[in-house]
Design a protein around this motif. Structure first.
Motif, PDB file in Angstrom:
ATOM      1  N   THR A   1     -25.016  -3.564   2.786  1.00  0.00           N
ATOM      2  CA  THR A   1     -26.435  -3.286   2.585  1.00  0.00           C
ATOM      3  C   THR A   1     -26.791  -1.970   3.267  1.00  0.00           C
ATOM      4  OG1 THR A   1     -26.882  -5.637   2.576  1.00  0.00           O
ATOM      5  CG2 THR A   1     -28.751  -4.210   2.917  1.00  0.00           C
ATOM      6  N   ASN A   2     -27.559  -1.153   2.570  1.00  0.00           N
ATOM      7  CA  ASN A   2     -27.848   0.166   3.103  1.00  0.00           C
ATOM      8  C   ASN A   2     -29.293   0.532   2.861  1.00  0.00           C
ATOM      9  OD1 ASN A   2     -27.020   2.448   4.413  1.00  0.00           O
ATOM     10  ND2 ASN A   2     -25.430   2.930   2.942  1.00  0.00           N
ATOM     11  N   PRO A   3     -30.132   0.874   3.749  1.00  0.00           N
ATOM     12  CA  PRO A   3     -29.817   0.896   5.179  1.00  0.00           C
ATOM     13  C   PRO A   3     -29.878  -0.493   5.780  1.00  0.00           C
ATOM     14  CG  PRO A   3     -32.096   1.507   4.898  1.00  0.00           C
ATOM     15  CD  PRO A   3     -31.506   1.316   3.509  1.00  0.00           C
ATOM     16  N   ILE A   4     -29.362  -0.632   6.968  1.00  0.00           N
ATOM     17  CA  ILE A   4     -29.433  -1.882   7.715  1.00  0.00           C
ATOM     18  C   ILE A   4     -30.361  -1.643   8.903  1.00  0.00           C
ATOM     19  CG2 ILE A   4     -28.170  -3.556   9.125  1.00  0.00           C
ATOM     20  CD1 ILE A   4     -25.655  -2.737   7.483  1.00  0.00           C
ATOM     21  N   TYR A   5     -31.351  -2.488   9.048  1.00  0.00           N
ATOM     22  CA  TYR A   5     -32.243  -2.425  10.200  1.00  0.00           C
ATOM     23  C   TYR A   5     -31.949  -3.612  11.102  1.00  0.00           C
ATOM     24  CZ  TYR A   5     -35.074   0.964   7.615  1.00  0.00           C
ATOM     25  OH  TYR A   5     -35.517   2.069   6.929  1.00  0.00           O
ATOM     26  N   LYS A   6     -31.923  -3.367  12.391  1.00  0.00           N
ATOM     27  CA  LYS A   6     -31.650  -4.429  13.350  1.00  0.00           C
ATOM     28  C   LYS A   6     -32.481  -4.186  14.602  1.00  0.00           C
ATOM     29  CE  LYS A   6     -28.012  -6.850  15.778  1.00  0.00           C
ATOM     30  NZ  LYS A   6     -26.609  -7.153  15.815  1.00  0.00           N
ATOM     31  N   PHE A   7     -33.096  -5.248  15.098  1.00  0.00           N
ATOM     32  CA  PHE A   7     -33.865  -5.140  16.331  1.00  0.00           C
ATOM     33  C   PHE A   7     -32.928  -5.021  17.527  1.00  0.00           C
ATOM     34  CE2 PHE A   7     -36.910  -7.594  13.651  1.00  0.00           C
ATOM     35  CZ  PHE A   7     -37.879  -6.625  13.586  1.00  0.00           C
ATOM     36  N   LEU A   8     -33.371  -4.316  18.555  1.00  0.00           N
ATOM     37  CA  LEU A   8     -32.586  -4.141  19.768  1.00  0.00           C
ATOM     38  C   LEU A   8     -33.425  -4.562  20.965  1.00  0.00           C
ATOM     39  CD1 LEU A   8     -29.935  -3.010  21.018  1.00  0.00           C
ATOM     40  CD2 LEU A   8     -31.152  -0.839  21.263  1.00  0.00           C
TER      41      LEU A   8
ATOM     42  N   HIS B   1     -28.985   1.619  10.575  1.00  0.00           N
ATOM     43  CA  HIS B   1     -27.579   1.953  10.316  1.00  0.00           C
ATOM     44  C   HIS B   1     -27.497   2.441   8.875  1.00  0.00           C
ATOM     45  CE1 HIS B   1     -23.376   1.193   9.277  1.00  0.00           C
ATOM     46  NE2 HIS B   1     -23.124   1.301  10.568  1.00  0.00           N
ATOM     47  N   ILE B   2     -26.999   3.668   8.693  1.00  0.00           N
ATOM     48  CA  ILE B   2     -26.890   4.265   7.366  1.00  0.00           C
ATOM     49  C   ILE B   2     -25.424   4.577   7.087  1.00  0.00           C
ATOM     50  CG2 ILE B   2     -27.619   6.171   5.890  1.00  0.00           C
ATOM     51  CD1 ILE B   2     -29.946   6.588   7.905  1.00  0.00           C
ATOM     52  N   GLY B   3     -24.963   4.226   5.911  1.00  0.00           N
ATOM     53  CA  GLY B   3     -23.605   4.566   5.500  1.00  0.00           C
ATOM     54  C   GLY B   3     -22.704   3.363   5.422  1.00  0.00           C
ATOM     55  N   ASP B   4     -21.828   3.386   4.419  1.00  0.00           N
ATOM     56  CA  ASP B   4     -20.885   2.291   4.217  1.00  0.00           C
ATOM     57  C   ASP B   4     -19.496   2.616   4.754  1.00  0.00           C
ATOM     58  OD1 ASP B   4     -22.820   0.738   2.956  1.00  0.00           O
ATOM     59  OD2 ASP B   4     -22.343   1.547   0.984  1.00  0.00           O
ATOM     60  N   SER B   5     -19.283   3.878   5.120  1.00  0.00           N
ATOM     61  CA  SER B   5     -17.993   4.273   5.666  1.00  0.00           C
ATOM     62  C   SER B   5     -18.224   5.343   6.722  1.00  0.00           C
ATOM     63  CB  SER B   5     -17.081   4.798   4.561  1.00  0.00           C
ATOM     64  OG  SER B   5     -17.669   5.928   3.940  1.00  0.00           O
ATOM     65  N   GLU B   6     -17.208   5.591   7.527  1.00  0.00           N
ATOM     66  CA  GLU B   6     -17.359   6.567   8.602  1.00  0.00           C
ATOM     67  C   GLU B   6     -17.525   7.956   8.024  1.00  0.00           C
ATOM     68  OE1 GLU B   6     -14.827   6.312  11.966  1.00  0.00           O
ATOM     69  OE2 GLU B   6     -14.550   4.172  11.699  1.00  0.00           O
ATOM     70  N   PRO B   7     -18.287   8.846   8.593  1.00  0.00           N
ATOM     71  CA  PRO B   7     -19.031   8.614   9.837  1.00  0.00           C
ATOM     72  C   PRO B   7     -20.337   7.877   9.569  1.00  0.00           C
ATOM     73  CG  PRO B   7     -19.384  10.844   9.102  1.00  0.00           C
ATOM     74  CD  PRO B   7     -18.400  10.210   8.137  1.00  0.00           C
ATOM     75  N   PHE B   8     -20.609   6.858  10.364  1.00  0.00           N
ATOM     76  CA  PHE B   8     -21.852   6.115  10.257  1.00  0.00           C
ATOM     77  C   PHE B   8     -22.956   6.892  10.957  1.00  0.00           C
ATOM     78  CE2 PHE B   8     -18.576   2.722  10.500  1.00  0.00           C
ATOM     79  CZ  PHE B   8     -18.738   2.237   9.214  1.00  0.00           C
ATOM     80  N   ILE B   9     -24.175   6.692  10.516  1.00  0.00           N
ATOM     81  CA  ILE B   9     -25.333   7.276  11.189  1.00  0.00           C
ATOM     82  C   ILE B   9     -26.151   6.123  11.728  1.00  0.00           C
ATOM     83  CG2 ILE B   9     -27.444   8.619  10.900  1.00  0.00           C
ATOM     84  CD1 ILE B   9     -26.017  10.026   8.538  1.00  0.00           C
ATOM     85  N   ILE B  10     -26.487   6.168  13.005  1.00  0.00           N
ATOM     86  CA  ILE B  10     -27.323   5.129  13.607  1.00  0.00           C
ATOM     87  C   ILE B  10     -28.518   5.820  14.256  1.00  0.00           C
ATOM     88  CG2 ILE B  10     -27.489   3.282  15.304  1.00  0.00           C
ATOM     89  CD1 ILE B  10     -24.520   2.774  14.861  1.00  0.00           C
TER      90      ILE B  10
END
Length: 64
Positions: free
Chosen positions: A5-12, A26-35
């Motif tokens: 799933t793109n983008p992925i949002y997660k609480f911290l 979290h953006i991207g399905d493969s490296e390099p990921f963007i957070i």
């Protein structure tokens, strides 16, 4: 986090207070990921995008 799933949002959570303090995007399905670290700030365009995503039915992942 669930993939791809793109983008992925997660609480911290703050490890000291155990309160949710920000949203990770979290953006991207493969490296390099963007957070991105998105603050709860109405003027932040990433936060506005997140709010629209929620309005469209998106649900962020719970904090660990």
């Amino acid at each position: 986090m669930a993939y791809p799933t793109n983008p992925i949002y997660k609480f911290l959570k703050d490890p000291l207070t155990n309160e949710v303090v920000t949203i990770l995007k979290h953006i991207g399905d493969s490296e390099p990921f963007i957070i991105l670290n998105i603050p709860f700030n109405e003027e932040n365009t990433d936060y506005q995008e997140y709010l629209q995503w929620v309005a469209d039915g998106g649900v962020a992942e719970a904090a660990d």
